[in-house]
Design a protein around this motif. Structure first.
Motif: not given
Length: 88
Positions: A11-15, A42-44, A51-53
């Motif tokens: 969750i701390n890595t941005l893509d 969420s991207h993966d 669902s990203p949730v």
């Protein structure tokens, strides 16, 4: 809370994430309006139709609904119009 628990450190890595996948719309690969910054988890999840949730499998329509929530329905519909217009 479920998202944070499932995502862990991802969750701390941005893509940079394509809204409409390059495989579905090669002309949109370098279109800035087709890219957003998401956390890696969420991207993966969206790329694998989950669902990203919750991490549960979702339908293509449900995935589209997540994208509409992320970028807004108007922006999503504009991208789809561009995609369909470029495929004719």
């Amino acid at each position: 809370m479920v998202l944070k628990e499932n995502a862990g450190l991802r969750i701390n890595t941005l893509d940079p994430a394509h809204i409409i996948a390059c495989g579905m719309w090669t002309e949109g690969t370098y279109l800035l309006d087709n890219v957003v910054l998401l956390n890696r988890y969420s991207h993966d999840m969206l790329d694998s139709c989950r669902s990203p949730v919750t991490g549960d499998l979702i339908s293509y329509e449900e995935r589209e609904n997540f994208w509409m929530r992320i970028i807004g329905t108007t922006n999503y519909n504009k991208l789809k119009e561009l995609q369909y217009g470029s495929n004719t």
